[in-house]
Structures are given as structure tokens and as C-alpha cells.
Design an enzyme around this catalytic site. Structure first.
Site, PDB file in Angstrom:
ATOM      1  CG  ASP A 644      -1.978  -1.002   1.013  1.00  0.00           C
ATOM      2  OD1 ASP A 644      -2.134  -1.676   2.211  1.00  0.00           O
ATOM      3  OD2 ASP A 644      -2.514  -1.133   0.019  1.00  0.00           O
ATOM      4  CB  SER A 665     -11.097   4.281 -39.427  1.00  0.00           C
ATOM      5  OG  SER A 665     -11.982   3.665 -40.260  1.00  0.00           O
ATOM      6  CG  HIS A 670      -9.991   4.713 -43.581  1.00  0.00           C
ATOM      7  ND1 HIS A 670     -10.793   4.770 -42.445  1.00  0.00           N
ATOM      8  CD2 HIS A 670     -10.702   5.436 -44.273  1.00  0.00           C
ATOM      9  CE1 HIS A 670     -11.919   5.549 -42.345  1.00  0.00           C
ATOM     10  NE2 HIS A 670     -11.709   6.185 -43.536  1.00  0.00           N
ATOM     11  CG  ASN A 738     -19.932  -7.372 -28.097  1.00  0.00           C
ATOM     12  OD1 ASN A 738     -18.912  -7.526 -28.271  1.00  0.00           O
ATOM     13  ND2 ASN A 738     -20.692  -8.581 -28.516  1.00  0.00           N
TER      14      ASN A 738
END
Length: 886
Positions: A644, A665, A670, A738
């Protein structure tokens, strides 16, 4: 080989054949075939990878995703990349991660402001709005079409928390100005950045001694790619021979507590924690008693060290640290960390704040562990090394660099090779060569040694021939006697002739740069040196000392070594301990230089503190080791360990952190494509964890798909109001999504990534062609301008039609489109005028006049690698025809 594997081979072979047949149908016809603004460039490798992944039928992220993330990180020079299903998702994850409560005071909250531009793509703006943040729009510069940095100060308010800006069409923003502004005002800047932890420690990975920074130890721990990871720790207080040789007469001079400590030391084999627990005293009292015992024994030389298993390494976030410099060394610790200090010959435990107030002194201990290896297998250090034009290969006798392209003009049998195994005289030569390299060598386009002593150059040539199949070594000289040199601000006349030995062979460059470091700031003692017997370590050490990096005086150890590399400094310090068993402390910082001054006796330790400095925003880690309360850094500091101690007031939770994120991307248009796909890059472990959480449903667990219990505490967590031990895989710390990529997409990306350097060059070449073409018509257009000190990999060629031009944007765009040359606007133009954003809450700094000009007058054409010379010629002919009709 099984039947299934044979069938897989046949399937992939058929895929290659299919591609070769299918591509024959693609023929370009000027004026009839569309010249697109962008497009996918691929060959059979992408197809093979895609089918290969489909045969695995691992439908979520898998082996290809892991491979892509690692290779992209290596390419970018960042520590972590995280794949996601699109570039839009990457932007959403970047902003969402910054809203995590784990960031404490750095957390973005509703109504906080984010500086950005209205000129660009909606996916830069959307995540700001989706997270209930307020966009603050700044206009763009004409030519670069990037944010006008001179308006940053005007945009700043108490609510400003971040800067999120795109690199328009691949043209970098003014990163230096934005970074300095963000740092000054403690803002997030969504852009990649590298901060290396400098603290070094001595570790043993699978039995091999290495010098690693604490940050590297953390990364190695996370990767778990080892069988054993141990750190040098403060273990046994006595040597066994010391205890066994204690006489009754000596024991009569000890107190009852001291006698108990000796008895318990034997009983528990030096386990400090058990000894302290049984006696019932504080660790400070224990160490004071030990020091008194050793003082009576008149044995101040060394506390025996041991190797302790690393149980856990925790990144605690960024914190302020205190750098304490003495005339024999320095260390950096947090204000509440506890240290071992020396007061009037008593060893005691103090936290850093107390140490600063009392101006106490550190204690330096010694490393007495010594390896005994007599043979080095160089292949184990070079195995797996690869680069664009080839990779390392080896057999039982030799190691060589095998080219994947036709870069080698000679016969294959003439490829440069080095011996694989080294022992005896060969090992002596290898150690000598690396010693000289670390003090006098450099790796650039070629390996170079330099010396004022021609006999050394001759020796280097002989030694390299002895360990390789090279027949000749190139030497040269440079007369510096007429030159003036400046070192640390002092100018003097050189009186030297420098002799050089040069080797341009790729293999030799790889050998020395990988094992000894590539440049002055990354030099290091090769790991194999620490694992050799004393004889060979001393050969390396002596040849290193022989170089110009040292200033020798009287006596074997009376010298100062100057190096620009902290790892080099720490490594030489470790060799001092291993070879001479002397107290030595390092690092007195002088700019980018570090002096190592060996300290020959205990009296040198009792010198005063020279300087105490507070340093902001330093990465702080905590190391939990097995069965001990201390560990040792590579500079010789014994640091009292407490899990700690670093950031303890947050009880193990991460502190607020300042970091940078980059987004990418992989849409078909791209630079590289996965069809759909995107990625985020960061150097901050906490940000990586947050990005993963938001990407993977918001769960607290960071296990990869198909893996369990990465944290080794799956059923030992207590989070929220859940019962203790609730499954960590189903514990959610964020409201996430997701947004994972599939392995099918990643498989394409892996093949694309190999082509990226070639893609970049093609884009730059096409941009150069169009720049030359449109230069003739500069009076009609504002031509694109690269940001100062940048080398863009352009996404497109933007053209702003000037008001005085005898044609409009619509005129030239219609001409190009009618002739099958695709054009595009600069995405959303002025986003504040898009119907989707009517009624949104935002602020504008100044006016968006240039953004409106972009909306009304700018268009761009493609520069992607699919635009061949034939297509460029057609574009030039079409443009010339349009201009001649005006």
C-alpha cells in the site's frame, strides 16, 4: 501430419489459385473504368488469412487479433493497441474511457467541455455528445485544414477537460503546441504519447539476470510469457558462514534480543517477516538490532541478497514523486513510500517525508550472487527477430540474416554469418567486442567502432573475423586536430586522429543493436554478461572502462563513467557489485548524462543529501514479492516494500491519470482495411484496461475471449454491492458495449499490415505527382500544405477553389465525375449546419469562416495506392483539358 491439416493446406492452395484467376478480369480502361477516391488493395495473402481464420471457426477475437494488436503496436512505437469493430467505435471508446470513475478527479463528467473542430467527420463529434459532454468548436487553418491552435487559450474555461481533434486527411495537427497546452492545463489530449519509467531493477527471467525498468517488469508480468520471474530482494541478513562461525565469546557480547534474532534467523532461514512476527517487534527495531550485530561482527561488507518471486505488479497511476540526490546517487519515490535509512550507524525505517525533513541518508547494500555460465548460445538472444526485408535464421553452427526480398546481391553461400555458440577464446572476444561497442560503438546504417588507438581498431577487425565468416573489414580515419569541440558547455581544441572500423552488414548491426542497444540513450550491458562467470564479466567490464566514456585516476576503482543511458549506468553498477563487492551508488543526473561513482567503503555512504526535487506526473508502480519485505533497485537502493506504500490513500484503486489515446479506422477506403474495423493505441495501462472494459460490455474483468482468471482472483473480488467472490467475469464496472472485432477481420488486417509501409510510400508519391500537376494552377486553388515538421501519409488531395477562379467547385467536380474520376467533399463540412445536430449544446470560439469555406468550396481526390501511373496520367489529361476550355 493429420488428414485435417492436409485438407487445410489444399484449401489454402486453391484460394491462392482462385485469386490469380480472378484478378485477370480486372482491366483498367481510361474514361470508362472509375478512378475511385479510395479502395481496398489486397492479394492472395488477405484471402488465405481470411479462409484460414474461417477454418478455425473462432468467430470472435482470437489468434489473429492478438497478432495484429502486437504488430500494430510495434509499428506505431506504442505499448498497447486494442482492436475494435470500427473507427467510429474506436472514437466512442476513447471518449467513453475518459468518463470512467476510476480516473477520479480526471474523470470526464456531463457538461464538461471538449475542444474540437466542426470541420470533419461526425464520428469525432458524436462520442462527445453521446457522453453528454459539450463540444467547443475552433476554426481550421486553410491549407492544412487542422485546428487553429492560436485559439486554444480563448477556448479554455473552468469546464474544459479535453482536446479531441482529427488529423485532417492524414495531415498531422500541430502536436507540439497542443501537447504543451494540454499538459499546462491538465487536459486530456486524444493522441498517442510515450512516457518511459526510468527506475531500474535487477530481475531474473527464467534464470537469466537482466536490468529492466519497473515499467518493463510490469509489462513482462502482464504478458506472463515466462516460467519464472524473480526480483533481487533484501533477503538473508547474514551469510551462513557468518552464523556458523560465531564463537561463544562473541555471543556473550550480544543482547537477548540479538541472540534471539540469530537463533530465529537459523530457524526460519532468513525469512524476515517470520522473525519479526515471532519476536513481536517493529521492522525498524529489527533492522537496528541487525545493524548492531553486524557492527559487532566487524563485517560491514554485504547483506546477502536473494531472488524472490514476483507475485504481483500493480500500476497505481500517475503521482508526484520526490527525487533525492546525494553525492553518490539518487532515487525517486512517492512521498509516502518507506525507505531504509542510516542514522549514526543505526539502520531504521522512515517514510520519504520524514527522510526529507531530517535529511537522513540512504544505505547501500551489495549483490553477492554470481552466475557461473561459461557458454553463450547467441541464437537464444536473436531468435524470432524479423524486419521487413528478412529474419534471423540459425543452425547448430551459425546464425545469419535471411532476406525475404532480393536485397542480397551475392551468392547465398556468401551471406554474412556469425558463430552460434561461444566459449573459451571466442567468448572472450565476444565480451571484449561488446565492451568496446558499449563505450565506443554505434549502430545506424552500419555498425561503427571508433578509437584514437589504431591497435584497438586492428584488434576489433581480428575479433569480428574470428567470430564470423567475414573475410574483410573496412577501416578508415578522421583527423579532428583542426576541430573545436564542446562538451557540457566547455569548448576545447581536439588533438586526436580518430580511427574507425565500419561494417554495413545487416546481421552485424542486428547483433550489436539488439543485445547492446541501438544508440547512446538505449545502450545497455547485454543480458548474457550478467550470467557469465567472473572471468568473462571482467573482460567485458575492462574493455568498457577502456573507452572514452571513462576518466581514470589512481587505483583500480577510482574513476567516473559517463553514459547517456540509465540502463547502461545501472548495468555497470551491477557489474561493480558482482566483480568487486564494493559499495557503489549511481546516478547523478546532469542533463541527459548520468555519472557512476563507485564508493569504496562505508564512510562514503555517510555523506549529505545534495538536492531534493519534486517531480510531477510520474508513473508509479507497486511490486509485491514473495516472502520478503524489501526489494532492491538496480542502483543499489534497498527500498522497504509495502503493497500500500505507493498511492495507498486510494486503497489500491487507480489515481487520476493524464494520458493520450490515438484512434484508427480500417474501413475499406482507409490506409489499410479489415472491411470494417478500428483500433486504439495508448501507452497507459490504466487507459488500456478502461478501453477494454467499455469495449467488452463494461465488465471489470480483462480476460481475453476464451481465457479465465488472468487476474488469479476470479472468485476473490468485492465490488459494488455484490457478494464477496462474485464471478469477476460477470462483474460490470462501466456501462459499456460489445464492440469487439472478429478474428476474420483481424486475419485480413495482419496481411494488410505487412503492406502498410508500401501503401504509405504510394500515397506520398501520388500526392507529390498531384502537387506538381496543380502547381501550374495555383492561382485558382489553395493547395494543401503539410503541417510544419511533419511527413503526412495523405488520405486524399484537398483542393480549395478560390473565389477569383473563373469556375466553381461544382464546375470542376462535375467535369471530373463525368470523366470517371471520383471526388469527395471534406466529410461533413461544417457540422454545426448538419440537420442531425440541430439543437445540440455547443460553444464556438471566434468564427467558423474557414470551416464554411471548406463546406462551400473544397473537394478532394484520391491518392490511394490503387491509383496507378496510368490513372494519374489520365487525371492530368482530364484536368488540362478542363483548364484549356476556360
Amino acid at each position: 501430419m493429420g488428414t485435417a491439416e492436409n485438407i487445410r493446406k489444399d484449401v489454402l492452395k486453391a484460394v491462392r489459385k482462385y485469386y490469380q484467376e480472378a484478378k485477370k478480369r480486372n482491366t483498367y480502361i481510361p474514361g470508362k473504368t472509375l478512378i475511385n477516391y479510395a479502395g481496398r488493395i489486397y492479394d492472395e495473402k488477405e484471402m488465405v488469412n481470411l479462409v484460414d481464420a474461417s477454418l478455425d471457426f473462432w468467430l470472435t477475437a482470437g489468434r489473429y487479433a492478438r497478432e495484429f494488436e502486437q504488430k500494430l503496436a510495434d509499428f506505431l512505437g506504442v505499448k498497447y493497441t486494442v482492436l475494435t469493430n470500427s473507427g467510429s467505435s474506436a472514437n466512442l471508446l476513447a471518449i467513453s474511457a475518459l468518463t470512467s470513475p476510476l480516473l477520479k478527479e480526471k474523470q470526464l463528467k456531463p457538461d464538461d467541455e471538449v475542444i474540437t473542430t466542426a470541420c470533419g467527420f461526425p464520428t469525432t463529434l458524436n462520442p462527445i455528445l453521446q457522453n453528454n459532454l459539450v463540444p467547443v468548436f475552433i476554426d481550421v487553418d486553410l491549407g492544412t485544414y487542422n485546428i487553429r491552435t492560436e485559439f486554444l487559450t480563448k477556448a479554455l474555461t473552468k469546464k474544459t477537460r479535453a482536446i479531441f481533434v482529427p488529423h485532417t486527411l492524414g495531415n498531422p495537427v500541430n502536436i507540439e503546441t497542443i501537447s504543451q497546452f494540454a499538459k499546462k492545463h491538465n487536459l486530456w489530449f486524444v493522441e498517442d504519447n510515450c512516457i518511459d519509467g526510468e527506475r531500474c531493477s535487477v530481475v531474473r527471467v527464467d534464470g537469466e539476470i537482466q536490468i529492466l525498468t519497473i515499467e518493463e517488469i510490469y509489462e513482462r508480468f502482464l504478458e506472463q510469457n515466462y516460467k519464472s520471474l524473480e526480483i533481487l530482494s533484501h533477503g538473508e541478513i547474514f551469510k551462513e558462514e557468518d552464523i556458523n562461525s560465531l564463537s561463544a565469546e562473541f555471543n556473550n557480547n550480544l543482547s537477548k534480543r540479538q541472540l534471539s534474532i540469530i537463533d530465529l534467523h537459523k530457524k526460519y532461514q532468513g525469512d524476515t517477516k517470520k522473525i519479526i512476527t515471532e519476536i513481536g517487534i517493529s521492522s525498524a527495531s529489527y533492522y537496528c538490532s541487525v545493524w548492531e550485530i553486524r557492527k559487532k561482527m566487524k563485517e560491514f561488507s554485504a547483506v546477502k541478497y536473494k531472488w524472490s518471486k514476483v507475485k504481483k505488479v500493480i500500476f497505481k497511476g500517475k503521482s508526484d514523486v520526490v527525487k533525492i540526490t546525494q553525492n553518490f546517487g539518487q532515487t525517486c519515490v512517492t512521498a509516502d513510500h518507506r525507505l531504509m535509512v542510516l542514522e549514526e550507524a543505526n539502520l531504521s525505517e522512515k517514510n520519504t517525508n520524514s527522510f526529507i525533513c531530517d535529511k537522513d541518508k540512504f544505505v547501500t547494500m551489495l549483490l553477492t550472487d554470481n552466475a557461473k555460465e561459461e557458454v553463450v548460445d547467441i541464437a537464444q538472444y536473436l531468435e524470432g527477430y524479423s524486419q521487413e526485408n528478412g529474419n534471423i535464421k540459425y543452425d547448430n553452427g551459425w546464425v545469419w540474416f535471411e532476406y525475404t526480398k532480393k536485397c542480397w546481391k551475392g551468392k547465398i553461400t556468401e551471406l554474412p554469418k556469425i558463430k552460434r555458440y561461444y566459449k573459451g577464446s571466442d567468448l572472450e572476444r565476444l565480451c571484449a567486442l561488446f565492451g568496446l561497442y558499449c563505450s565506443e560503438g554505434s549502430c545506424g546504417h552500419e555498425l561503427r567502432f571508433n578509437s584514437t588507438n589504431y591497435s584497438d581498431i586492428e584488434m576489433i577487425g581480428r575479433y569480428i573475423k574470428a567470430i564470423s565468416n567475414l573475410k574483410s573489414i573496412r577501416t578508415s580515419s578522421a583527423d579532428d586536430r583542426s576541430l573545436k569541440k564542446t562538451i557540457r558547455g566547455k569548448e576545447f581544441n581536439s588533438n586526436k586522429i580518430i580511427f574507425l572500423v565500419n561494417m554495413g552488414h545487416e546481421l552485424i548491426n542486428i547483433l550489436f543493436s539488439k543485445l547492446g542497444g541501438g544508440d547512446s540513450f538505449n545502450k545497455k550491458v547485454p543480458s548474457f554478461i550478467f550470467n557469465l562467470s567472473r572471468k568473462y564479466m571482467k573482460i567485458y567490464y575492462n574493455y568498457y572502462i577502456k573507452g572514452d566514456g571513462c576518466r581514470k585516476s589512481n587505483g583500480e576503482l577510482d574513476f567516473v563513467i559517463t553514459t547517456a543511458s540509465i540502463k547502461m549506468a545501472a548495468g555497470v553498477n551491477l557489474l561493480n557489485n558482482l566483480l568487486f563487492k564494493k559499495h557503489s551508488r549511481i546516478i547523478i543526473s546532469k542533463g541527459k548524462y548520468y555519472d557512476i561513482s563507485p564508493v569504496k567503503s562505508l564512510k562514503y555512504i555517510k555523506k549529505k543529501v545534495n538536492k531534493i526535487e519534486n517531480i510531477k506526473d510520474v508513473k508509479v508502480y507497486d511490486i509485491i514479492v514473495d516472502g520478503t519485505s524489501t526489494f532492491v533497485d538496480a542502483c543499489g537502493n534497498v527500498l522497504l516494500h509495502n503493497c500500500d506504500a505507493l498511492g495507498s490513500k486510494y486503497k489500491g484503486k487507480f489515481t487520476g491519470t493524464f494520458g493520450h489515446i490515438a484512434t484508427f479506422s480500417f474501413y475499406p477506403a482507409h490506409h489499410i482495411t479489415m472491411g470494417e474495423g478500428g483500433a486504439l493505441a495508448t501507452n497507459d495501462p490504466l487507459l488500456r484496461r478502461l478501453i477494454l472494459s467499455f469495449r467488452d460490455w463494461g465488465r471489470d474483468c480483462w480476460c481475453e475471449p476464451g481465457h479465465d482468471d488472468t487476474c488469479q482472483r476470479r472468485f476473490s473480488w468485492q465490488l459494488g454491492k455484490l457478494p464477496f467472490g462474485y464471478d469477476h467475469k460477470y462483474t460490470y464496472s462501466h456501462i459499456g458495449y460489445n464492440l469487439k472485432v472478429t478474428d476474420l477481420q483481424a486475419a485480413i488486417g495482419v496481411a494488410q499490415l505487412e503492406k502498410l509501409p508500401a501503401f504509405i510510400k504510394a500515397r506520398q508519391d501520388n500526392f507529390a505527382f498531384l502537387s506538381k500537376l496543380f502547381k501550374k494552377y495555383e492561382s485558382y486553388f489553395i493547395l494543401p500544405q503539410p503541417t510544419r515538421q511533419s511527413e503526412p501519409s495523405w488520405f486524399g488531395f484537398p483542393l480549395m477553389v478560390q473565389k477569383k477562379a473563373p469556375f466553381t467547385r461544382a464546375d470542376i467536380v462535375n467535369c471530373l465525375e463525368e470523366n470517371k474520376i471520383a471526388t469527395r467533399m471534406l466529410f461533413g463540412g461544417n457540422l454545426t449546419k448538419q440537420p442531425a445536430y440541430e439543437g445540440m449544446k455547443y460553444r464556438v470560439v471566434g468564427k467558423l469562416d474557414n470551416t464554411d469555406l471548406v463546406m462551400n468550396n473544397l473537394f478532394w481526390i484520391g491518392v490511394y495506392p490503387g491509383i496507378t501511373k496510368e490513372k494519374l496520367t489520365y487525371i492530368a489529361r482530364t484536368l488540362t483539358g478542363f483548364m484549356e476550355q476556360l
